[in-house]
Design a protein around this motif. Structure first.
Motif, PDB file in Angstrom:
ATOM      1  N   PHE A 153       0.844  -1.183   0.000  1.00 43.74           N
ATOM      2  CA  PHE A 153       0.000   0.000   0.000  1.00 43.74           C
ATOM      3  C   PHE A 153       0.886   1.242   0.000  1.00 43.74           C
ATOM      4  O   PHE A 153       1.988   1.230   0.547  1.00 43.74           O
ATOM      5  CB  PHE A 153      -0.901   0.031   1.238  1.00 43.74           C
ATOM      6  CG  PHE A 153      -1.955  -1.046   1.257  1.00 43.74           C
ATOM      7  CD1 PHE A 153      -2.964  -1.054   0.325  1.00 43.74           C
ATOM      8  CD2 PHE A 153      -1.912  -2.047   2.220  1.00 43.74           C
ATOM      9  CE1 PHE A 153      -3.948  -2.047   0.347  1.00 43.74           C
ATOM     10  CE2 PHE A 153      -2.887  -3.037   2.262  1.00 43.74           C
ATOM     11  CZ  PHE A 153      -3.903  -3.041   1.323  1.00 43.74           C
ATOM     12  N   TRP A 154       0.375   2.319  -0.567  1.00 39.46           N
ATOM     13  CA  TRP A 154       1.137   3.574  -0.566  1.00 39.46           C
ATOM     14  C   TRP A 154       1.170   4.189   0.827  1.00 39.46           C
ATOM     15  O   TRP A 154       2.213   4.647   1.286  1.00 39.46           O
ATOM     16  CB  TRP A 154       0.528   4.555  -1.549  1.00 39.46           C
ATOM     17  CG  TRP A 154       1.225   5.880  -1.600  1.00 39.46           C
ATOM     18  CD1 TRP A 154       0.913   7.003  -0.875  1.00 39.46           C
ATOM     19  CD2 TRP A 154       2.370   6.223  -2.382  1.00 39.46           C
ATOM     20  NE1 TRP A 154       1.778   8.031  -1.175  1.00 39.46           N
ATOM     21  CE2 TRP A 154       2.684   7.574  -2.109  1.00 39.46           C
ATOM     22  CE3 TRP A 154       3.144   5.533  -3.313  1.00 39.46           C
ATOM     23  CZ2 TRP A 154       3.748   8.244  -2.717  1.00 39.46           C
ATOM     24  CZ3 TRP A 154       4.206   6.196  -3.919  1.00 39.46           C
ATOM     25  CH2 TRP A 154       4.506   7.536  -3.626  1.00 39.46           C
ATOM     26  N   GLY A 155       0.009   4.214   1.503  1.00 37.11           N
ATOM     27  CA  GLY A 155      -0.025   4.839   2.820  1.00 37.11           C
ATOM     28  C   GLY A 155      -1.283   4.458   3.574  1.00 37.11           C
ATOM     29  O   GLY A 155      -2.359   4.280   2.983  1.00 37.11           O
ATOM     30  N   LEU A 156      -1.142   4.344   4.898  1.00 38.75           N
ATOM     31  CA  LEU A 156      -2.235   4.002   5.789  1.00 38.75           C
ATOM     32  C   LEU A 156      -2.215   4.954   6.974  1.00 38.75           C
ATOM     33  O   LEU A 156      -1.209   5.626   7.227  1.00 38.75           O
ATOM     34  CB  LEU A 156      -2.082   2.561   6.288  1.00 38.75           C
ATOM     35  CG  LEU A 156      -1.959   1.466   5.214  1.00 38.75           C
ATOM     36  CD1 LEU A 156      -1.562   0.141   5.858  1.00 38.75           C
ATOM     37  CD2 LEU A 156      -3.250   1.316   4.421  1.00 38.75           C
ATOM     38  N   PRO A 162      -6.775   2.362   5.298  1.00 33.76           N
ATOM     39  CA  PRO A 162      -6.560   3.230   4.135  1.00 33.76           C
ATOM     40  C   PRO A 162      -7.050   4.656   4.388  1.00 33.76           C
ATOM     41  O   PRO A 162      -8.040   4.881   5.091  1.00 33.76           O
ATOM     42  CB  PRO A 162      -7.385   2.556   3.033  1.00 33.76           C
ATOM     43  CG  PRO A 162      -7.504   1.129   3.462  1.00 33.76           C
ATOM     44  CD  PRO A 162      -7.579   1.169   4.959  1.00 33.76           C
ATOM     45  N   LEU A 163      -6.340   5.612   3.817  1.00 31.00           N
ATOM     46  CA  LEU A 163      -6.707   7.019   3.908  1.00 31.00           C
ATOM     47  C   LEU A 163      -7.365   7.457   2.601  1.00 31.00           C
ATOM     48  O   LEU A 163      -6.959   7.012   1.524  1.00 31.00           O
ATOM     49  CB  LEU A 163      -5.462   7.871   4.166  1.00 31.00           C
ATOM     50  CG  LEU A 163      -4.811   7.703   5.538  1.00 31.00           C
ATOM     51  CD1 LEU A 163      -3.375   8.215   5.510  1.00 31.00           C
ATOM     52  CD2 LEU A 163      -5.613   8.442   6.588  1.00 31.00           C
ATOM     53  N   PRO A 164      -8.354   8.357   2.659  1.00 31.57           N
ATOM     54  CA  PRO A 164      -9.022   8.786   1.420  1.00 31.57           C
ATOM     55  C   PRO A 164      -8.068   9.418   0.404  1.00 31.57           C
ATOM     56  O   PRO A 164      -8.310   9.333  -0.795  1.00 31.57           O
ATOM     57  CB  PRO A 164     -10.052   9.808   1.919  1.00 31.57           C
ATOM     58  CG  PRO A 164     -10.298   9.456   3.350  1.00 31.57           C
ATOM     59  CD  PRO A 164      -8.988   8.934   3.855  1.00 31.57           C
ATOM     60  N   SER A 165      -7.021  10.062   0.870  1.00 36.71           N
ATOM     61  CA  SER A 165      -6.090  10.703  -0.064  1.00 36.71           C
ATOM     62  C   SER A 165      -5.288   9.684  -0.863  1.00 36.71           C
ATOM     63  O   SER A 165      -4.787  10.002  -1.943  1.00 36.71           O
ATOM     64  CB  SER A 165      -5.151  11.629   0.705  1.00 36.71           C
ATOM     65  OG  SER A 165      -4.515  10.933   1.764  1.00 36.71           O
TER      66      SER A 165
END
Length: 475
Positions: A153-156, A162-165
């Motif tokens: 994943f790119w970012g959490l 997961p983040l909306p961005s």
């Protein structure tokens, strides 16, 4: 007069757990000792003369003292997130921890790689920093790796959601850093878990991301690994209103930035796991970067169509000098360290940056400009200065007997960093300074600013200087 450096650990002894406010205060004391009025970063006469063994040794000691006594203790151990796992990324402009704690693959992997590299290079710190590297690897493996679909994943958020961005979209750039980190942890520990993570990352990219028709990689992916070749609809992969991919590249295009960093990651993987398939892929990406992305007179194109037609944009001086190093590093690992074409391209990248992006008055590289015109992004960004320091010394090693300007520029670059780029109390580098060295108030740590660029440059420069002095080998 010979300058004897004094590190923070000379003052404190080896005590890895110190309260944050006291740590900043003690780092400030160390900085004052390193910059005593009698201690000069450079003898002015040395700028116009051939360096002697004593010059190399003195500078190696200064650079290593700064890294071990200022940069490293700014980050470790206070970046260790014992509650949520991984590393805390946010440190304010005064050096104190901030509240933001999102966990991105780029930051987490970079800090894992740095910890592993410190443990590999400094035996007296191995136990402490191997523990940090294993802590980082666990987070990469157990949280950021997608256990259902594979890939990172790119970012959490700090709780692993997961983040909306970002959503669940994935990207080559981030996955490359996960590969880079896992490979280096394996080189340090020989751990099956580290090698297994590196191997399955490589295989995931081979299955989903490699462009078999045109070479190189597709860069943005749906969660299941399907390449995203056009702007996806709102809410795709849980990401609100995507217009460009997570790196900022228009969907469907290839980028210089992603490809130089997958080159970097494959180089590290092949060091750790000399598999023939890895070598073939490393060579193919090496040739893409050297022969398609790098162009005369010494620039890197930023964006490309899938079939590698360049899309005009600015020239990034920091990426130019960084890529000079990455190409030469890959050539060495591939067994062709003296390849004339690679050396010519690498030299041209540094030469062009010196001609068009170098501040001859104060020192330091500007951010960006045009291929044949004056620079127009005049700010001096921490990672560009770090990569410039490393590349200039590398050019001096290879070409210094024929051309003294690399050594002269290296000395000026180090002077600029010491005088202007280093925060005088915190010890870490300012994110951005203006052309005259005045700092811009920005966070000292954030998801893009880890200990990676300056940490690697300082470690490599100290090692290379000792090698030039005839005191040790280099890696």
């Amino acid at each position: 007069m010979r300058h004897r450096t004094v590190s923070l650990f000379d003052l404190l002894g080896h005590k890895p757990r110190i309260d944050g406010s006291w740590r900043i205060f003690l780092i400030a004391i160390a900085f004052a000792f390193v910059n005593l009025p009698t201690a000069r970063a450079v003898d002015p006469a040395a700028e116009n003369s051939a360096p002697q063994q004593s010059d190399y040794v003195r500078l190696a000691e200064q650079i290593e003292s700064h890294f071990l006594g200022q940069v490293l203790p700014f980050w470790f151990p206070r970046c260790i997130d014992e509650q949520h796992g991984g590393f805390h990324p946010h440190f304010r402009s005064d050096g104190n921890p901030g509240p933001r704690n999102e966990k991105t693959i780029v930051f987490q992997a970079r800090m894992t790689w740095v910890a592993a590299e410190v443990a590999r290079r400094y035996p007296d710190r191995k136990a402490e920093f191997q523990a940090y590297a294993e802590h980082g690897l666990k987070f990469l493996r157990d949280v950021l790796w997608d256990s259902e679909k594979g890939g990172f994943f790119w970012g959490l958020d700090e709780n692993g959601n997961p983040l909306p961005s970002y959503g669940t979209e994935k990207h080559l750039y981030g996955i490359a850093f996960g590969l880079y980190a896992a490979s280096n942890v394996y080189r340090l520990t020989g751990s099956h878990d580290a090698l297994a993570l590196a191997q399955k990352t490589f295989r995931w990219l081979e299955e989903h991301a490699y462009d078999k028709q045109h070479g190189g990689y597709f860069e943005a992916y749906h969660r299941d690994g399907t390449p995203i070749l056009s702007v996806p609809p709102d809410g795709a992969n849980g990401r609100a209103r995507p217009t460009r991919d997570l790196l900022g590249t228009p969907y469907g295009f290839k980028s210089m930035n992603s490809h130089i960093h997958i080159l970097e990651a494959l180089t590290e993987l092949y060091r750790a796991w000399p598999d023939p398939q890895v070598k073939d892929r490393l060579l193919s990406i090496f040739l893409v970067v050297r022969d398609k992305i790098a162009v005369e007179p010494g620039c890197l194109n930023l964006y490309f169509t899938p079939d590698w037609r360049a899309v005009p944009d600015h020239d990034s001086f920091g990426h130019d000098v960084e890529t000079a190093f990455l190409l030469l590093e890959a050539a060495e690992v591939l067994g062709i360290p003296d390849d004339r074409t690679t050396r010519r391209v690498a030299k041209s990248l540094v030469d062009h940056a010196l001609e068009y992006g170098w501040d001859s008055k104060f020192g330091g590289f500007y951010d960006k400009g045009a291929a044949f015109g004056p620079p127009y992004g005049l700010e001096k960004i921490w990672w560009t200065q770090a990569e410039g320091l490393n590349a200039l010394l590398l050019m001096h090693e290879l070409f210094g007997q024929q051309d003294s300007r690399y050594w002269t520029a290296f000395l000026k670059q180090w002077q600029f960093i010491r005088k202007y780029q280093v925060h005088p109390q915190a010890g870490e580098w300012f994110d951005t300074v203006l052309p005259d060295g005045k700092p811009v108030e920005k966070d000292l740590g954030h998801i893009w600013k880890a200990a990676y660029h300056n940490g690697r440059a300082l470690m490599l420069s100290a090692s290379r200087l000792r090698h030039l002095a005839g005191l040790s080998g280099k890696e």
